[in-house]
Scaffold this active site. Structure first.
Site, PDB file in Angstrom:
ATOM      1  N   CYS A   1     -20.673  -7.961   1.093  1.00 28.29           N
ATOM      2  CA  CYS A   1     -20.785  -8.328   2.625  1.00 28.29           C
ATOM      3  C   CYS A   1     -19.541  -8.470   3.432  1.00 28.29           C
ATOM      4  CB  CYS A   1     -21.660  -9.433   2.944  1.00 28.29           C
ATOM      5  SG  CYS A   1     -23.384  -9.262   2.156  1.00 28.29           S
TER       6      CYS A   1
ATOM      7  N   THR B   1       0.777  -1.224  -0.026  1.00 21.93           N
ATOM      8  CA  THR B   1       0.130   0.050  -0.014  1.00 21.93           C
ATOM      9  C   THR B   1       0.769   1.289  -0.169  1.00 21.93           C
ATOM     10  OG1 THR B   1      -1.815  -0.930   1.175  1.00 21.93           O
ATOM     11  CG2 THR B   1      -1.730   1.211   1.408  1.00 21.93           C
TER      12      THR B   1
ATOM     13  N   THR C   1      13.066   5.569  10.489  1.00 25.85           N
ATOM     14  CA  THR C   1      13.790   4.422  11.052  1.00 25.85           C
ATOM     15  C   THR C   1      13.444   2.982  10.164  1.00 25.85           C
ATOM     16  OG1 THR C   1      14.179   5.478  13.262  1.00 25.85           O
ATOM     17  CG2 THR C   1      14.903   3.234  12.800  1.00 25.85           C
TER      18      THR C   1
HETATM   19  C1  LIG Z   1      -2.581  -6.069  -6.092  1.00 26.32           C
HETATM   20  C2  LIG Z   1      -2.195  -5.547  -4.803  1.00 26.32           C
HETATM   21  N1  LIG Z   1      -1.735  -4.275  -4.626  1.00 26.32           N
HETATM   22  C3  LIG Z   1      -1.632  -3.690  -3.242  1.00 26.32           C
HETATM   23  C4  LIG Z   1      -1.990  -4.424  -2.062  1.00 26.32           C
HETATM   24  C5  LIG Z   1      -1.669  -4.023  -0.722  1.00 26.32           C
HETATM   25  O1  LIG Z   1      -1.134  -4.625  -0.153  1.00 26.32           O
HETATM   26  P1  LIG Z   1      -0.676  -4.399   1.378  1.00 26.32           P
HETATM   27  O2  LIG Z   1      -2.121  -4.657   2.339  1.00 26.32           O
HETATM   28  O3  LIG Z   1       0.155  -5.166   1.749  1.00 26.32           O
HETATM   29  O4  LIG Z   1      -0.303  -3.055   1.601  1.00 26.32           O
HETATM   30  C6  LIG Z   1      -2.532  -5.637  -2.341  1.00 26.32           C
HETATM   31  C7  LIG Z   1      -3.105  -6.506  -1.314  1.00 26.32           C
HETATM   32  O5  LIG Z   1      -3.260  -7.730  -1.122  1.00 26.32           O
HETATM   33  C8  LIG Z   1      -2.683  -6.168  -3.574  1.00 26.32           C
HETATM   34  O6  LIG Z   1      -3.235  -7.663  -3.806  1.00 26.32           O
HETATM   35  C1  LIG Z   2      11.131  13.573  18.715  1.00 26.80           C
HETATM   36  C2  LIG Z   2      10.786  12.468  17.382  1.00 26.80           C
HETATM   37  N1  LIG Z   2      10.151  12.297  16.643  1.00 26.80           N
HETATM   38  C3  LIG Z   2      10.110  11.597  15.497  1.00 26.80           C
HETATM   39  C4  LIG Z   2      11.068  10.623  15.351  1.00 26.80           C
HETATM   40  C5  LIG Z   2      10.832   9.752  14.222  1.00 26.80           C
HETATM   41  O1  LIG Z   2      10.951   8.373  14.567  1.00 26.80           O
HETATM   42  P1  LIG Z   2      11.194   7.266  13.268  1.00 26.80           P
HETATM   43  O2  LIG Z   2      12.613   7.478  12.735  1.00 26.80           O
HETATM   44  O3  LIG Z   2      11.176   5.902  14.291  1.00 26.80           O
HETATM   45  O4  LIG Z   2      10.001   7.417  12.491  1.00 26.80           O
HETATM   46  C6  LIG Z   2      12.276  10.805  16.246  1.00 26.80           C
HETATM   47  C7  LIG Z   2      13.131   9.512  15.858  1.00 26.80           C
HETATM   48  O5  LIG Z   2      14.211   9.721  16.870  1.00 26.80           O
HETATM   49  C8  LIG Z   2      12.219  11.396  17.282  1.00 26.80           C
HETATM   50  O6  LIG Z   2      13.351  11.629  18.246  1.00 26.80           O
END
Ligand SMILES: Cc1ncc(COP(=O)(O)O)c(C=O)c1O
Ligand SMILES: Cc1ncc(COP(=O)(O)O)c(C=O)c1O
Lengths: 395, 127, 395, 127
Positions: free
Chosen positions: A325, A72, A237
């Site tokens: 459904c 996604t 990260t």
């Molecule tokens: C063709 C296709 N695209 C995108 C996705 C989205 O994947 P996810 O739910 O892992 O983000 C799917 C999920 O089955 C999919 O079949």
């Molecule tokens: C205050 C703050 N916000 C956001 C983040 C972003 O986190 P991440 O890299 O896990 O997405 C950090 C990362 O250290 C942070 O210190």
């Protein structure tokens, strides 16, 4: 009771080798790949090795791979990122009518910023006509997105033919290959696409990780913004254990793909032929030949998918459905409707997606438990009653 | 946290009173397969009471459980009592329905009411 | 050689209990929470239990928790989602000058759609003055975002005072609590905020998972679009093992927080007092009292952070720095600059972030290896040479 | 895949020729602490050759390794030969530098050239 999992399109089990590869990264190797010390180096090396493994799966260069959090997210990044990276070039986007919602909704949201969408129709097998793509192109078309295969009906799209057209016109071409990468052979050069989404949970890799491949030289705006991870194209990260797992799953998929396909295709074909032979008023959905190896999908007339799912579950069998459904939005599958399947028939959608754990005995079992379930629901169905009385209402 | 309550599952797996009545006193049909669920209720009336209630249902687990529950709740009730069965009381008896299923699959009471109106209409019509 | 990991702000090790909780979800329980069968039920139940655990950590209702893929994603969702959910109400956003880039860049990108940003300055301790927030508000202000604590300098912000002002004006107030949630006590009602970001990798939980809490009734647009997971607010197959791990980490953090703080604060305070005592020309950065429990940060004059990091690493010690050279963008830390620290001094930034694995002996070791490293680099430094010769250039 | 090549690490850990020259024939200073890196090169010239090269460096690992490598490459060379040392040749000798460090930390050659120019300028000036 026998347990038969036939919902591999929704989630695949993690292969033991993949789990083993991940475990050190849930243990002693916990560093942040951005850190400038031994802990960081080890994490970074693991991520870079996985990048090579994923690149090899699709015939790409490692530096063209962006790790994301899901299929996604890969699609959101691709659609929004490619569209917004071409300011002034145009505002028209062409997608197939059967794209995943992560593509369709992304394009719809771009509508708020002035973008316009053309939906290319599919035939009754769920296949796009390349000439229809050609006709939909405009002077201001800046992006074409067509999935490689549809997860609901299993049909594989003629991407190489479509890409000939987009190349002539120099329009970036994205493909959502979430259903195919790791499942069928795939080479980004042969497909001729410019970007490609994939996800680990579709081929025995972990959840919570995907990748977007973007051909070198194609501009893309970041979607998740913040730090400069992934070359500034995806902040946050890195999910090191999941990335390592994705890499391992990609390597295993590449090496074992022929054997896997050889295992799955006969099982699929038995379902595709024997289920309609055993049960009246069953239609196969999707293309019969240009089809994902483990994918058998049907519409069963006069009854509804969720009820089938629940009764199959009570017999130990896990499947899914595209019925209104079963969708939380309670809407009939846009894929089945785009294929011209009437709403009532679409309600009877059922989808068996086979995986490496399945054997011929699983198919025997399904073929045994399925007819009485259908029968039971039809006995309750006012539509079936009408059909029996009048001979009408059947497809 | 499964999607459905135990009571819904029990009624879905063992629906009560499924079927048609050969010569019903009233019939009520609601829904259509396009929206997903469709129910036909058949009633037999004796001394202003529901002597028999049967139904056929095309639809999801909730729709089937709702039909079964409505038939059980209605059976033996006077017509006026039966008209007091509402989607709310049905859902309560079923120990709840998922939010998104409340409106679309919860047509049983409506189908029953329609069958009762059908019966009353015919009687008035002097059949 | 002794190994001393003091970079817990970058990544924390996974607690064994957290890993144990996750393992079944990397094994037999692999279903998709959206699936309507036993495999799906088990996955869904696990996600919902984790939702309760996370909600309890911050005093929220479970249904207000949205699981995301990282702290970065939580911030992107919050900033973009809250701003875009208020069309017609205004286009002005107020943030502190020291927000994480996932907040700052999100606001900057909103600038493309006509939004305007006001940066509220901080004092030399990195603390925002609530009255400065009040002054920055305009009639068309639709969002205020202030982090709970800064991960680089450790200062804790007066959110409860700021939220009094945003409440008076009925302006949604987001806080990035990535550095505090799971680390210090935190209650969303006491803070008075409307949404809050947190991330598992900050408190001994897994990477690849975060959460956004949004107060019931506050409208938010989805950021990752596609399926209707997370109540339609965050699409994509849920990362079940990581979510389970986040839940377990949240529970452990809640229960063990007092003991953890009691362990960390004395170690931190030793570093904060003894390092400047052992080495000349060292300044503590951030607030001395309103400070994260395991957080000791400094600027060391006349030398540069990356070089210190590398020499410390050669002694087995892992730390980080906010120097320009350690940032991949090669820019001085916007946090240190906002606090009025001169560029040359900011280059000497060094950051020790303690964790549960650290003991007093680790601090002894750092206090032992650090002075010769500083000395060695100063002997090479033209700035130090100038200072020695002229007595000038020192802060 | 560590950030730095082994060669960079080796020069960073064991930098050659660190220091100042008491009475240098030329001095070259480049960079400033605001951009992050700063280097001062000192040279001693004999028979048109670099008899001694020393430096002081404020900066990251790359900056220190670059300074060390430049000093090693320059030592003993004629002035004209030394002017052929470029950021590219220094990076090559170091078995590569991270892309983002190439420009900002790779000032060693420039500082050396400045020191040579300083020397030549002074000589011309008839010191
Ligand atoms: C063709 C296709 N695209 C995108 C996705 C989205 O994947 P996810 O739910 O892992 O983000 C799917 C999920 O089955 C999919 O079949
Ligand atoms: C205050 C703050 N916000 C956001 C983040 C972003 O986190 P991440 O890299 O896990 O997405 C950090 C990362 O250290 C942070 O210190």
């Amino acid at each position: 009771m026998r347990k038969v999992y036939l919902d591999n399109a929704a989630a695949t089990p993690l292969l033991p080798e993949v789990r083993e590869a991940m475990l050190p990264y849930l243990g002693e190797v916990f560093g942040n790949p951005s850190s400038l010390h031994d802990w960081g180096d080890k994490a970074r090396e693991a991520v870079e090795s996985a990048r090579i493994q994923v690149a090899q799966l699709i015939g790409a260069n490692p530096e063209e791979i962006i790790f994301t959090g899901s299929g996604t997210e890969s699609n959101n990044l691709a659609i929004k990122g490619l569209a917004l990276a071409q300011p002034g070039k145009g505002k028209h986007i062409v997608v197939s009518a059967i794209e995943h919602f992560s593509v369709l909704h992304s394009v719809q949201t771009l509508g708020k910023w002035g973008f316009e969408m053309t939906l290319v129709p599919v035939d009754k097998y769920g296949v796009v006509d390349p000439q229809a793509v050609r006709k939909s192109l405009r002077k201001d078309t800046i992006l074409v997105s067509m999935m490689h295969a549809n997860g609901e009906v299993g049909s594989i799209e003629p991407l190489a033919e479509i890409s000939k057209i987009t190349k002539e016109r120099n329009i970036p071409f994205h493909t959502d290959a979430v259903a195919t990468a790791g499942t069928i052979p795939l080479d980004v050069s042969e497909l001729g696409v410019d970007s490609l989404s994939l996800a680990g949970n579709q081929f025995y890799g972990p959840k919570g990780v995907g990748a977007l491949w973007v051909r070198k030289g194609v501009r893309i705006m970041p979607f998740l913004e913040g730090g400069v991870q992934e070359g500034g194209r995806r902040a946050g990260t890195e999910n090191v254990p999941a990335i390592v797992g994705l890499g391992k799953a990609a390597e295993l998929a590449r090496v074992n793909m022929p054997a896997r396909m050889k295992q799955l295709i006969p099982l699929r074909d038995r379902l595709l032929t024997e289920l309609p032979a055993k049960i009246d008023h069953v239609v196969v959905t999707g293309h019969l030949k240009q089809r994902l190896p483990g994918h058998a999908s049907f519409c069963i007339e006069f009854i509804e998918g969720e009820a089938m799912l629940m009764l199959l579950n009570s017999q130990g069998v896990a499947v899914s459905s595209g019925s209104a459904c079963t969708s939380r939005a309670l809407k009939a599958s846009h894929v089945l409707i785009a294929m011209g399947i009437p709403h009532a028939l679409a309600q009877g959608s059922i989808l068996f997606t086979l995986g490496l754990d399945n054997s011929a005995r699983d198919i025997d079992y399904v073929l045994e438990v399925m007819p009485p379930i259908v029968d039971r629901l039809r006995q309750m169905s006012p539509l079936y009653a009408k059909f029996i009385k009048t001979g009408k209402g059947g497809k | 946290m499964p999607v459905y309550s135990d009571k819904v599952m029990e009624h879905f797996m063992h629906p009560r009173n499924v079927g048609e009545i050969e010569t019903p006193d009233g019939v009520g049909e609601v829904g259509n397969p396009i929206c997903g669920d469709m129910m036909t209720f058949y009633i037999k009336v004796k001394d202003n009471r529901l002597a028999d209630v049967k139904y056929k249902t095309f639809g999801c687990g909730a729709a089937i459980a709702v039909s079964s529950m409505v038939s059980e709740m209605a059976m033996g009730k006077t017509l006026d009592e039966a008209l007091k069965i509402t989607p709310r009381t049905v859902a309560d008896e079923l120990e709840g329905l998922p939010q998104n299923k409340f409106h679309c699959s919860n047509l049983g009471a409506q189908a029953l009411h329609k069958a009762i109106q059908d019966y009353r209409g015919k009687k008035k019509g002097g059949k």
